[in-house]
Design a protein around this motif. Structure first.
Motif, PDB file in Angstrom:
ATOM      1  N   GLU A  49      -2.439  -5.599  -3.715  1.00  0.00           N
ATOM      2  CA  GLU A  49      -3.213  -4.744  -3.567  1.00  0.00           C
ATOM      3  C   GLU A  49      -4.866  -5.298  -3.130  1.00  0.00           C
ATOM      4  N   GLY A  64      -6.174  -1.121 -10.786  1.00  0.00           N
ATOM      5  CA  GLY A  64      -5.299  -0.119 -10.432  1.00  0.00           C
ATOM      6  C   GLY A  64      -3.856  -0.651 -10.138  1.00  0.00           C
ATOM      7  N   ALA A 110      -6.584   3.208  -6.326  1.00  0.00           N
ATOM      8  CA  ALA A 110      -6.592   2.408  -7.734  1.00  0.00           C
ATOM      9  C   ALA A 110      -7.258   3.379  -8.484  1.00  0.00           C
TER      10      ALA A 110
END
Length: 352
Positions: free
Chosen positions: A32, A126, A331
Motif C-alpha cells: 500500500e 489502512g 485507507a
C-alpha cells in the motif's frame, strides 16, 4: 495516531485496538505504501523516498498480538534548504499562518505536519485495517479512482470497477482514454508552474447492513470526518450528494425489493447508508481535492511580522495530488469501516 513532520527524521503511526491473531505481513503494508510513494512518474513530485516500513511493535511473526502496532518510515530525501525563505514568509493557501496562530511555532521546512507526507501513517494503518477486514469480513472490497482532473471527466462504473483496471494507468482511473488526457493536462499545468485539482471517487462493495450508529456516529458522518481530514480535500458527498437538492422525493426514494432472501434497493441514491446505518448496498463517495497550493510562480503574501512580500514556490511538489491520493482515500475508508465493524461485533456479542 500518526506522528512526524515532512522534513523530520521519520514519520509513522501507532494503531491501537487491532484484534489479535490477524494474519499480517510487512509486505501487506509495503504494497500500500508503494502505491502512494513519490517519484514514480513524471506527473508527481520527484522527491525520491523509498518509504520502506519498519514494524516496531505489535506483531509476532506474521500475526498481530492485540497490542499497539507501531510502524515507522524514515525520511531520507528531504532538502530543507529549499524552504529557507518560508521560515518567516507565509505561503498562500498553506497552513503556515494558521499553524502559527494556533501554536506560535511551526515546522516551516516542507510544511511539517501539514504536509501530505503525514499520510504515510494513514496508508500504513489502512493496510492493517484491510488485513483485519480480510479476515473478519472477506466479502468487503474498497476501490477508489480518479474520477476527474480539472475538467476532464472519466467514465467509470462503480459497480464493476476493479483495482487492477485503476492501477493500470499513470493516473489511477479505469478509463484509459481519460487517463491520457489527464496526464497531458497535469504536464501542461506543471510546465506553467501551475496546479490542478479534481475528484476522487470511492466505492465500498460487500459492506454488511447494520454498520454505523443512529445519531452522532452515523456511518456517513464518520466517513465524511475521515475523508475531510485528508490534506487538500475540500468537499465530500455520498450517494446522490448535492444532486439530491435538485430531485423530488419520488425521484430520490430507493424502492425496496427482495432478492434471494435479502432486502435490496432498486436505485441507490442513499449511497448505501440510510439513517446513518449501512443497508447492504454499495457505498459510493466523491471527494473534491483542491489544486496543489504551491505554485512555481510569484504570489503576493506577508511575513510573520506583518510585512508585505512576494513569494515564488520552491521545493518538489505534486502539480496534482490526485494520482497519489487514491490509496489514501482507500485507507481512510478501510479504517472507518473496520472501526464500525468491530464496534458492531462487540455490540452484538459476536464470538471470535
Amino acid at each position: 495516531m500518526t506522528w512526524g513532520e515532512s522534513h523530520g527524521s521519520s514519520v509513522g503511526v501507532v494503531i491501537d485496538g487491532c484484534p489479535s491473531r490477524i494474519p499480517l505481513t510487512r509486505e501487506d503494508i509495503q504494497h500500500e505504501l508503494d502505491r502512494r510513494r513519490p517519484g514514480q512518474s513524471e506527473i508527481v513530485t520527484p522527491r525520491l523516498e523509498e518509504d520502506q516500513v519498519e514494524i516496531l511493535s505489535g506483531l509476532l511473526g506474521d500475526r498481530t498480538l492485540g497490542t499497539p502496532i507501531a510502524l515507522m518510515v524514515r525520511n531520507k530525501d528531504h532538502r530543507s534548504s529549499a524552504y529557507d525563505e518560508m521560515e518567516h514568509t507565509y505561503r498562500p493557501s498553506h497552513a503556515d499562518y494558521s499553524y502559527d496562530a494556533k501554536y506560535g511555532i511551526r515546522a516551516w521546512a516542507g510544511g511539517g505536519r501539514a504536509s501530505a507526507r503525514e499520510t504515510i501513517g494513514r496508508v500504513a494503518a489502512g493496510a492493517v485495517a484491510k488485513a483485519v477486514m480480510r479476515q473478519l469480513c472477506p466479502d468487503m472490497e474498497i476501490v477508489a479512482w480518479v474520477n476527474r482532473v480539472h475538467t476532464i471527466q472519466a467514465d467509470v462504473d462503480p459497480a464493476s470497477v476493479t483495482s487492477e483496471a485503476v492501477e493500470s494507468n499513470m493516473v489511477p482511473t479505469a478509463d484509459p482514454q481519460a487517463a491520457e488526457l489527464m496526464v497531458e493536462a497535469i504536464k501542461a499545468a506543471k510546465a506553467e508552474g501551475n496546479s490542478l485539482g479534481g475528484v476522487i471517487s470511492c466505492v465500498v462493495r460487500g459492506c454488511p447492513a447494520g454498520m454505523g450508529d443512529p445519531v452522532f456516529d452515523k456511518l456517513d458522518a464518520t466517513l465524511a470526518h475521515a475523508m475531510m481530514s485528508i490534506p487538500a480535500v475540500k468537499g465530500f458527498e455520498i450517494g446522490s450528494g448535492f444532486h439530491a437538492a435538485d430531485m423530488t422525493g419520488a425521484e430520490h426514494n430507493d424502492a425496496f425489493y427482495m432478492e434471494d432472501g435479502r432486502v435490496r434497493t432498486r436505485t441507490n441514491n442513499s449511497g448505501g447508508i440510510q439513517g446513518g446505518i449501512s443497508n447492504g448496498e454499495a457505498i459510493v463517495m466523491n471527494l473534491a481535492f483542491k489544486p496543489t497550493a504551491t505554485l512555481m510562480t510569484t504570489q503576493e503574501t506577508v511575513t510573520d511580522n506583518g510585512c508585505a512580500a512576494i513569494l515564488k514556490g520552491k521545493g518538489r511538489h505534486d502539480p496534482c495530488v490526485l494520482p497519489r491520493a487514491v490509496p489514501i482515500v482507500e485507507a481512510m475508508a478501510w479504517l472507518t469501516l473496520c472501526d464500525h465493524f468491530l464496534r458492531q461485533r462487540c455490540q452484538q456479542g459476536t464470538p471470535d
